[in-house]
Write an enzyme that holds these catalytic residues in place. Structure first.
Site, PDB file in Angstrom:
ATOM      1  N   GLU A  66       0.863  -1.087   0.026  1.00 54.79           N
ATOM      2  CA  GLU A  66       0.087  -0.127  -0.247  1.00 54.79           C
ATOM      3  C   GLU A  66       0.834   0.991   0.028  1.00 54.79           C
ATOM      4  O   GLU A  66       0.841   2.098   0.958  1.00 54.79           O
ATOM      5  CB  GLU A  66      -1.029  -0.040   1.142  1.00 54.79           C
ATOM      6  CG  GLU A  66      -1.858  -1.043   1.355  1.00 54.79           C
ATOM      7  CD  GLU A  66      -3.148  -1.157   2.135  1.00 54.79           C
ATOM      8  OE1 GLU A  66      -2.645  -0.486   3.304  1.00 54.79           O
ATOM      9  OE2 GLU A  66      -4.072  -1.498   1.885  1.00 54.79           O
ATOM     10  N   GLU A  95      -5.600  -8.152  -1.225  1.00 57.16           N
ATOM     11  CA  GLU A  95      -6.228  -8.180   0.134  1.00 57.16           C
ATOM     12  C   GLU A  95      -7.509  -7.756  -0.218  1.00 57.16           C
ATOM     13  O   GLU A  95      -7.856  -7.174  -1.146  1.00 57.16           O
ATOM     14  CB  GLU A  95      -5.332  -6.936   0.822  1.00 57.16           C
ATOM     15  CG  GLU A  95      -4.196  -7.410   1.641  1.00 57.16           C
ATOM     16  CD  GLU A  95      -3.933  -6.219   2.685  1.00 57.16           C
ATOM     17  OE1 GLU A  95      -4.490  -5.489   3.069  1.00 57.16           O
ATOM     18  OE2 GLU A  95      -2.631  -5.905   2.601  1.00 57.16           O
TER      19      GLU A  95
HETATM   20  C1  BG6 Z   1      -4.453  -2.831   4.809  1.00 55.76           C
HETATM   21  C2  BG6 Z   1      -3.129  -3.440   5.213  1.00 55.76           C
HETATM   22  O1  BG6 Z   1      -4.539  -1.557   4.878  1.00 55.76           O
HETATM   23  O2  BG6 Z   1      -5.511  -3.360   5.693  1.00 55.76           O
HETATM   24  C3  BG6 Z   1      -3.069  -4.586   6.180  1.00 55.76           C
HETATM   25  O3  BG6 Z   1      -2.208  -3.823   4.096  1.00 55.76           O
HETATM   26  C4  BG6 Z   1      -4.270  -4.366   7.057  1.00 55.76           C
HETATM   27  O4  BG6 Z   1      -1.893  -4.572   6.934  1.00 55.76           O
HETATM   28  C5  BG6 Z   1      -5.462  -4.382   6.253  1.00 55.76           C
HETATM   29  O5  BG6 Z   1      -4.225  -5.293   8.302  1.00 55.76           O
HETATM   30  C6  BG6 Z   1      -6.750  -4.497   7.165  1.00 55.76           C
HETATM   31  O6  BG6 Z   1      -6.724  -3.298   7.805  1.00 55.76           O
HETATM   32  P1  BG6 Z   1      -7.183  -3.379   9.653  1.00 55.76           P
HETATM   33  O7  BG6 Z   1      -6.821  -2.250  10.092  1.00 55.76           O
HETATM   34  O8  BG6 Z   1      -8.425  -4.049   9.772  1.00 55.76           O
HETATM   35  O9  BG6 Z   1      -5.989  -4.401  10.162  1.00 55.76           O
END
Ligand code: BG6
Length: 473
Positions: free
Chosen positions: A178, A371
């Site tokens: 990111e 993701e």
């Molecule tokens: C993304 C990141 O922003 O979102 C992850 O690459 C992160 O590291 C994921 O865990 C989900 O966000 P969160 O705050 O729910 O863990």
């Protein structure tokens, strides 16, 4: 139909699952000193200086889910689900504990070598993020993090070691997780802590530039060491919708999208887009671009575009429309047509297809969804089960959406690795209770629990999705 080689899998990051922060010769990193609780956000944002551990805070990354000691068990479970790929990240300080050494730490290198070999035992192709919110504390204290061009050199050293050592074991690489996060959470995005009187915009864009150049060098070195290497960029994606069809709202949405696409425009097209050059000029920001930077950026663009997608975003130019919604550090206007998760992240499966089309139209390179997922509170029943139908519903809708993008829009998509395939620490909040996994891990927000792993209902569901190549949803 998806291609028979479609890479189904799951994703994690070292700092959110590995633990073992002081084992195997590992050095301290920014992610270790990011506490749970009210101070977390100011630390992430670089507004509160925390470069040491103290006794008043709880630091969830230090142990996380202790994958450092459980990786064989965890990868076996991934193998049982039929993963074709597993996205993980390297802890920089396992390889170079301080970041500026000349020689790497053999114990750290050995750890990942074992882990990659374990993946291959189950036919799982590792997909490796070189830095996922990770920066050695020494580089922050001594050099100021990514604001300093010296970090390009240290990063080159890191990637050269990785590409040489893991040649034949890893072929899919992502340079920075990111990368656009640096503008929103500069401490985890780039090891940046602001000092009184700092010109924050100048520092953020300089750090971003240094990472873009470092990423291009990594791409160059990866291809030189092994022409089979495939290197991708990684964007926190999610298109902006205009709140209304008022031209001012549309214009605002376009500009906010550009804040994100700026990074990928450079990494995929090899040069700063005109709108960014104009913005930097207007804001009197000098990123220190050299002729050599221009050349390396131009000659070393990425092979594919990877991204995270949790939700779309909404933009309004009207100061009255100020009801924001939570969402992955990027605050956005609440979209009245969408439901939201327990953490207020809005749910928009069609937005995934829209985002994919935007990315593919813009870059015409293969995409990789690295993701996606639903952070939710799970309840472990007395029989040790978790009935997570809400997670299955979320994932099913998003899988349908990307399959439409492939089948109906003709987009080339290499794979799908939903986030936190095993429960892990939340990056945004530091909680364990914000769970994404197919595998439940017994650990709570205060660090209590046996760390026992249990399969959720979604485990079997996802296994069937993979074995049917997405036909059986
Ligand atoms: C993304 C990141 O922003 O979102 C992850 O690459 C992160 O590291 C994921 O865990 C989900 O966000 P969160 O705050 O729910 O863990």
């Amino acid at each position: 139909m998806l291609d028979k080689n479609f890479l189904w899998g799951g994703a994690t990051a070292a700092n959110q699952c590995e633990g073992g922060y002081n084992e195997g010769g590992r050095g301290l990193a920014n992610v270790d000193v990011t506490p749970h609780g009210k101070d977390r956000y100011p630390v992430l944002a670089g507004k509160m200086k925390m470069l040491e551990l103290d006794d008043e805070h709880y630091y969830p990354a230090l142990k996380s889910i202790d994958m450092y000691h459980h990786f064989r068990e965890d990868i076996k479970l991934f193998g049982e689900m039929g993963f074709k790929t597993y996205r993980l990240s390297i802890g920089w300080t396992r390889i170079f504990p301080k970041g500026d050494e000349l020689e790497p730490n053999e114990e750290g290198l050995k750890f990942y070598e074992e882990l990659f070999k374990e993946c291959h035992k189950y036919g799982i192709e590792p997909l490796v993020t070189i830095t996922h919110f990770d920066c050695p504390i020494h580089l922050i204290k001594e050099y100021g993090g990514w604001r300093n061009r010296k970090l390009i050199e240290f990063y080159q050293r890191l990637v050269t070691v990785l590409f040489n050592r893991y040649k034949g074991l890893v072929k899919y690489w992502l340079t920075f997780n990111e990368i656009n996060m640096i503008l929103h959470a500069p401490f985890i995005g780039g090891g940046i802590v602001f000092e009184e009187g700092d010109n924050e915009a100048q520092i953020k864009f300089t750090a971003a530039h240094n990472q873009l150049v470092a990423s291009a060098y990594a791409t160059k070195i990866a291809h030189e060491i092994d022409p089979n290497n495939k290197v991708g960029c990684m964007l926190a994606a999610g298109n902006y919708y205009p709140y209304t069809c008022h031209p001012e709202d549309v214009f605002k949405a376009m500009n906010l999208d550009r804040e994100n696409y700026f990074f990928i425009d450079v990494q995929s097209r090899g040069e700063y887009p005109k709108y960014a050059l104009k913005q930097l000029e207007r804001e009197k920001i000098d990123v220190g671009m050299t002729e050599e930077d221009k050349k390396v950026l131009k000659e070393n663009t990425v092979d594919f575009i990877s991204f995270s997608y949790y939700s779309s975003r909404t933009a309004s130019a009207d100061p009255e429309v100020n009801k924001t919604t939570a969402g992955n550090i990027f605050a956005s206007i609440k979209n009245p047509y969408l439901k939201a998760s327990e953490w207020g992240w809005q749910i928009d499966p069609l937005g995934l297809r829209i985002t994919m089309n935007m990315l593919y139209d813009r870059y015409q390179k293969p995409l990789f969804i690295v993701e996606n997922g639903l952070g939710a509170k799970d309840v472990l029943t007395e029989n040790g089960e978790v009935i997570d139908d809400y997670r299955i519903d979320y994932l099913r809708a998003h899988i349908k959406s990307f399959m439409d993008a492939v089948e109906l829009d003709g987009i080339e998509l290499w794979g799908y690795t939903p986030w936190g395939c095993i429960d892990l620490v939340s990056a945004g909040t530091g909680e364990m209770s914000k769970r994404y996994g197919f595998i439940y891990v017994d650990r709570d927000d205060a660090g209590n629990g046996s760390l026992k792993r249990s399969k959720k209902k979604s485990f079997t569901w996802y296994k069937n999705v993979i074995s049917s190549n997405g036909e059986n949803l």
